[in-house]
Design a protein around this motif. Structure first.
Motif, PDB file in Angstrom:
ATOM      1  N   VAL A 283      48.548 -18.879 -27.872  1.00  0.00           N
ATOM      2  CA  VAL A 283      48.947 -19.334 -27.276  1.00  0.00           C
ATOM      3  C   VAL A 283      50.820 -19.219 -27.848  1.00  0.00           C
ATOM      4  O   VAL A 283      50.855 -19.759 -28.618  1.00  0.00           O
ATOM      5  CB  VAL A 283      49.467 -19.758 -25.801  1.00  0.00           C
ATOM      6  CG1 VAL A 283      49.909 -19.493 -25.164  1.00  0.00           C
ATOM      7  CG2 VAL A 283      47.752 -20.154 -25.499  1.00  0.00           C
ATOM      8  N   ASP A 284      51.239 -17.475 -28.175  1.00  0.00           N
ATOM      9  CA  ASP A 284      52.255 -17.812 -28.455  1.00  0.00           C
ATOM     10  C   ASP A 284      53.464 -16.493 -28.143  1.00  0.00           C
ATOM     11  O   ASP A 284      52.704 -16.418 -26.222  1.00  0.00           O
ATOM     12  CB  ASP A 284      52.603 -16.813 -29.643  1.00  0.00           C
ATOM     13  CG  ASP A 284      51.801 -16.015 -30.116  1.00  0.00           C
ATOM     14  OD1 ASP A 284      51.684 -14.902 -29.371  1.00  0.00           O
ATOM     15  OD2 ASP A 284      50.961 -15.672 -30.628  1.00  0.00           O
ATOM     16  N   ARG A 285      54.356 -16.171 -28.208  1.00  0.00           N
ATOM     17  CA  ARG A 285      54.834 -15.587 -27.089  1.00  0.00           C
ATOM     18  C   ARG A 285      54.117 -13.793 -26.913  1.00  0.00           C
ATOM     19  O   ARG A 285      55.008 -13.755 -25.652  1.00  0.00           O
ATOM     20  CB  ARG A 285      56.214 -14.759 -28.245  1.00  0.00           C
ATOM     21  CG  ARG A 285      57.314 -13.864 -27.836  1.00  0.00           C
ATOM     22  CD  ARG A 285      58.915 -14.141 -28.342  1.00  0.00           C
ATOM     23  NE  ARG A 285      58.406 -12.802 -28.947  1.00  0.00           N
ATOM     24  CZ  ARG A 285      58.722 -11.249 -28.963  1.00  0.00           C
ATOM     25  NH1 ARG A 285      59.062 -11.214 -27.501  1.00  0.00           N
ATOM     26  NH2 ARG A 285      58.114 -10.532 -29.341  1.00  0.00           N
ATOM     27  N   THR A 286      53.750 -13.379 -27.486  1.00  0.00           N
ATOM     28  CA  THR A 286      52.725 -12.474 -26.753  1.00  0.00           C
ATOM     29  C   THR A 286      51.155 -12.587 -26.571  1.00  0.00           C
ATOM     30  O   THR A 286      51.350 -11.710 -26.274  1.00  0.00           O
ATOM     31  CB  THR A 286      53.982 -11.280 -27.932  1.00  0.00           C
ATOM     32  OG1 THR A 286      52.454 -10.939 -28.897  1.00  0.00           O
ATOM     33  CG2 THR A 286      54.753 -11.184 -28.398  1.00  0.00           C
ATOM     34  N   GLY A 331      68.238  -8.175 -26.992  1.00  0.00           N
ATOM     35  CA  GLY A 331      69.419  -7.927 -27.563  1.00  0.00           C
ATOM     36  C   GLY A 331      69.458  -7.010 -27.866  1.00  0.00           C
ATOM     37  O   GLY A 331      70.314  -6.577 -28.629  1.00  0.00           O
ATOM     38  N   ARG A 332      68.319  -6.264 -28.479  1.00  0.00           N
ATOM     39  CA  ARG A 332      68.106  -4.617 -29.188  1.00  0.00           C
ATOM     40  C   ARG A 332      68.438  -3.158 -27.747  1.00  0.00           C
ATOM     41  O   ARG A 332      67.758  -3.253 -26.997  1.00  0.00           O
ATOM     42  CB  ARG A 332      67.020  -4.609 -29.602  1.00  0.00           C
ATOM     43  CG  ARG A 332      67.089  -6.055 -31.592  1.00  0.00           C
ATOM     44  CD  ARG A 332      66.187  -5.509 -32.395  1.00  0.00           C
ATOM     45  NE  ARG A 332      65.119  -6.299 -31.270  1.00  0.00           N
ATOM     46  CZ  ARG A 332      63.809  -6.285 -32.440  1.00  0.00           C
ATOM     47  NH1 ARG A 332      63.969  -5.430 -33.490  1.00  0.00           N
ATOM     48  NH2 ARG A 332      62.709  -7.051 -31.615  1.00  0.00           N
ATOM     49  N   GLU A 333      69.209  -2.747 -28.449  1.00  0.00           N
ATOM     50  CA  GLU A 333      68.666  -0.776 -27.907  1.00  0.00           C
ATOM     51  C   GLU A 333      68.253  -0.303 -28.029  1.00  0.00           C
ATOM     52  O   GLU A 333      67.276   0.027 -28.997  1.00  0.00           O
ATOM     53  CB  GLU A 333      70.572  -0.094 -27.882  1.00  0.00           C
ATOM     54  CG  GLU A 333      70.499   1.096 -26.475  1.00  0.00           C
ATOM     55  CD  GLU A 333      71.447   1.602 -26.897  1.00  0.00           C
ATOM     56  OE1 GLU A 333      72.102   1.630 -26.509  1.00  0.00           O
ATOM     57  OE2 GLU A 333      71.564   2.647 -28.220  1.00  0.00           O
ATOM     58  N   LEU A 500      59.543  -3.065 -20.326  1.00  0.00           N
ATOM     59  CA  LEU A 500      60.364  -2.651 -19.187  1.00  0.00           C
ATOM     60  C   LEU A 500      61.676  -3.417 -18.443  1.00  0.00           C
ATOM     61  O   LEU A 500      62.175  -3.431 -17.608  1.00  0.00           O
ATOM     62  CB  LEU A 500      59.316  -1.589 -18.424  1.00  0.00           C
ATOM     63  CG  LEU A 500      59.064  -0.575 -19.213  1.00  0.00           C
ATOM     64  CD1 LEU A 500      57.684   0.179 -18.278  1.00  0.00           C
ATOM     65  CD2 LEU A 500      60.153  -0.160 -19.904  1.00  0.00           C
ATOM     66  N   THR A 501      60.808  -4.805 -18.259  1.00  0.00           N
ATOM     67  CA  THR A 501      62.093  -5.867 -17.469  1.00  0.00           C
ATOM     68  C   THR A 501      62.598  -6.741 -18.627  1.00  0.00           C
ATOM     69  O   THR A 501      63.000  -7.503 -17.645  1.00  0.00           O
ATOM     70  CB  THR A 501      60.640  -6.261 -16.807  1.00  0.00           C
ATOM     71  OG1 THR A 501      59.736  -7.628 -17.643  1.00  0.00           O
ATOM     72  CG2 THR A 501      59.917  -6.117 -15.974  1.00  0.00           C
ATOM     73  N   GLY A 502      62.471  -6.567 -19.549  1.00  0.00           N
ATOM     74  CA  GLY A 502      63.585  -7.665 -20.500  1.00  0.00           C
ATOM     75  C   GLY A 502      63.245  -8.829 -20.673  1.00  0.00           C
ATOM     76  O   GLY A 502      64.432  -9.243 -21.247  1.00  0.00           O
ATOM     77  N   ARG A 503      61.413  -9.526 -20.805  1.00  0.00           N
ATOM     78  CA  ARG A 503      61.231 -10.589 -20.535  1.00  0.00           C
ATOM     79  C   ARG A 503      60.923 -10.476 -21.771  1.00  0.00           C
ATOM     80  O   ARG A 503      60.337  -9.601 -22.809  1.00  0.00           O
ATOM     81  CB  ARG A 503      60.162 -11.188 -19.466  1.00  0.00           C
ATOM     82  CG  ARG A 503      60.160 -10.543 -17.723  1.00  0.00           C
ATOM     83  CD  ARG A 503      62.048 -12.113 -17.286  1.00  0.00           C
ATOM     84  NE  ARG A 503      62.470 -11.092 -16.166  1.00  0.00           N
ATOM     85  CZ  ARG A 503      62.791 -12.418 -15.767  1.00  0.00           C
ATOM     86  NH1 ARG A 503      63.106 -13.333 -16.257  1.00  0.00           N
ATOM     87  NH2 ARG A 503      62.710 -12.010 -14.578  1.00  0.00           N
ATOM     88  N   SER A 504      60.767 -11.951 -22.722  1.00  0.00           N
ATOM     89  CA  SER A 504      61.267 -12.175 -23.831  1.00  0.00           C
ATOM     90  C   SER A 504      59.876 -12.658 -24.341  1.00  0.00           C
ATOM     91  O   SER A 504      59.195 -12.994 -25.037  1.00  0.00           O
ATOM     92  CB  SER A 504      61.735 -13.203 -24.769  1.00  0.00           C
ATOM     93  OG  SER A 504      61.627 -14.583 -24.115  1.00  0.00           O
TER      94      SER A 504
END
Length: 520
Positions: A283-286, A331-333, A500-504
């Motif tokens: 289990v990790d960030r993605t 934090g990136r466009e 699309l929701t900006g969740r990390s």
């Protein structure tokens, strides 16, 4: 079954001094409600409007009559989010999924029992209110309560946090910020944080939009087995279970691919499935062991067609749910507008890692990959080394969506060899915001070649590679009936939702993610 909770009868458990005072106080109010003859857990409520609909009804009435003093009568329901008792009167704010509405409660306007109920209310209780709408002197649209009904007594306080108005905007400062607790108690997270509710509403809209786009392209939605006698379609370690009646070991699917391509063999020339896959991995960030994938397959198509389809699905979904193709992520466009950049697998490693991975022999490649600190580099084969190199140097470097294509053939056991260069596969991945979002192929339809690749995978598995695929004889038999030229694509719904929701992290877009057992 025991009726004890921590060794106490349940009523004593709530009243025990071991419980926090807010819980004891709420239980005391529950007892008082019983004495008053009030049902604290209602069976139903005949709601005439959502809160947003009630506000819209006032706006419509006010537009028709600028001097309006009293608006339509409504029956609304919601969770008490704020409560101010001033003796003879009280103000509350209630919330439902659609929004927030103020309630004005004057004891002399209520029946005796409803007035007595006021003293037993707490934040987070669910109530139903009947009354007319009006605008207060401060300008807030409010319902003047004529009837009040308790719908559900909350025996635990919801950590609502603070609400402030800044430059005309309502800002909620959550009282529930611990990420572990939020994921473990998603019900409290949703109740306390409107923006979290919004993320999951957006997730539902993403899935709905993907489905409508594919339906409009003539794809048929299908369902394939989750319990499978032979797993395949991805490099992954499966979850294993056992069926007693069949006396058979079964696996939770790691991908939908092999069953969906069987349907193409059978003449369903455009199919898709949106469903859960399961991989017994870290289990990790993605990554989460249980996740949602969209897989689609189209007869007579190749990976070039799938590149266009990838752009179409992502951009049209983003346009629908975000209203724009220029979004912010981590934090990136990120600019999702097509055409997306396309670069070959080896050129991408050359660009971001600074060496020619195709020309490098295995010793040089291993030495380069050891620099990443990955422990498995010592024993990994060339395919795994290339995968590590790509994940370490290329993926984190890509912000805007980029199509990485023409992977090494040894990394792609289900893809056709590249025309004119059989050392490569007609495969691509879409990387955006530093993570892989899409994986796609020109699907291998030669049963002899497929058998040989499965056999190589089986040998790798015998050597200890737990993620290697097995030899699926039935799938090869299906190919022997004839799989037409086919393009296939898999899109990670959870990762698209993150984007699309900006969740990390993936756990922020899965309602109930996998977690370690909770300590007592």
């Amino acid at each position: 079954m025991s009726d004890l909770r921590d060794g106490l009868p349940i009523e004593e458990w709530y009243a025990s001094n071991d419980r926090p005072k807010p819980v004891r106080d709420r239980y005391a109010k529950l007892r008082r409600l019983g004495e008053l003859g009030v049902e604290p857990f209602a069976y139903s409520f005949d709601r005439s409007h959502t809160l947003a609909e009630a506000l819209a009804g006032w706006d419509a009435a006010e537009a028709a009559d600028a001097d309006l003093e009293e608006g339509p009568r409504v029956q609304v329901a919601g969770r008490i989010q704020a409560f101010r008792d001033m003796g003879k009167t009280a103000f509350a704010h209630i919330e439902d999924r659609s929004g927030r509405l103020q309630v004005y409660l004057r004891r002399q306007d209520l029946e005796d029992l409803d007035a007595a109920l006021l003293d037993q209310l707490d934040l987070a209780d669910w109530v139903g209110v009947t009354g007319v709408l009006f605008r207060t002197r401060s300008g807030e649209v409010t319902v003047r309560a004529a009837q009040l009904q308790l719908l559900s007594k909350a025996l635990r306080p919801v950590p609502f946090g603070k609400v402030e108005e800044k430059d005309g905007e309502r800002i909620v400062h959550s009282g529930l910020t611990d990420i572990e607790q939020r994921a473990r108690q998603r019900y409290a997270d949703l109740a306390a944080n409107p923006d979290v509710r919004g993320s999951f509403v957006t997730r539902a809209r993403i899935v709905s939009r993907l489905r409508s786009l594919l339906d409009s392209e003539g794809y048929i939605e299908v369902e394939t087995p989750i319990l499978q006698p032979m797993y395949g379609g991805a490099f992954a370690r499966p979850f294993t279970t056992y069926h007693n009646t069949l006396d058979q070991t079964l696996y939770l699917r790691v991908a939908d691919e092999l069953y969906l391509k069987r349907l193409i063999v059978g003449g369903l020339d455009r199919v898709y499935e949106i469903g859960k896959d399961f991989r017994n991995e870290g289990v990790d960030r993605t990554h989460n062991p249980e996740f949602t994938m969209l897989e689609l397959y189209e007869a007579f198509a190749d990976y070039e067609r799938m590149m266009d389809m990838a752009e179409h699905l992502v951009t049209e979904t983003a346009r629908s749910v975000c209203g724009d193709l220029l979004i912010q992520y981590e934090g990136r466009e990120v600019n999702l507008a097509p055409p997306w950049r396309r670069v070959t697998f080896y050129d991408a490693i050359q660009e971001f890692a600074g060496f020619d991975a195709r020309a490098a022999d295995e010793d040089e490649l291993r030495g380069r990959v050891k620099e990443t600190g990955r422990l498995e580099a010592e024993t990994a084969d060339r395919s795994k080394l290339l995968d590590i190199a790509h994940g370490h140097w290329v993926e984190p470097s890509l912000t805007n969506p980029t199509i990485i294509y023409d992977h090494p053939i040894e990394m792609s056991p289900l893809a056709k060899p590249k025309r004119g260069d059989p050392g490569l596969a007609e495969r691509f991945e879409v990387v955006v915001g530093g993570m892989e979002l899409i994986n796609a192929f020109s699907e291998l339809n030669d049963p002899i070649d497929q058998w040989n690749r499965f056999a190589a995978q089986a040998e790798a598995r015998a050597r200890g590679d737990e993620e290697a695929q097995g030899l699926d004889e039935d799938y090869v038999r299906a190919l022997e009936y004839g799989l037409p030229p086919t393009g296939g694509l898999g899109l990670g719904v959870d990762r698209l939702t993150m984007l699309l929701t900006g969740r990390s992290t993936i756990r922020e877009v899965i309602l109930f993610p996998a977690l370690r057992p909770e300590e007592s």
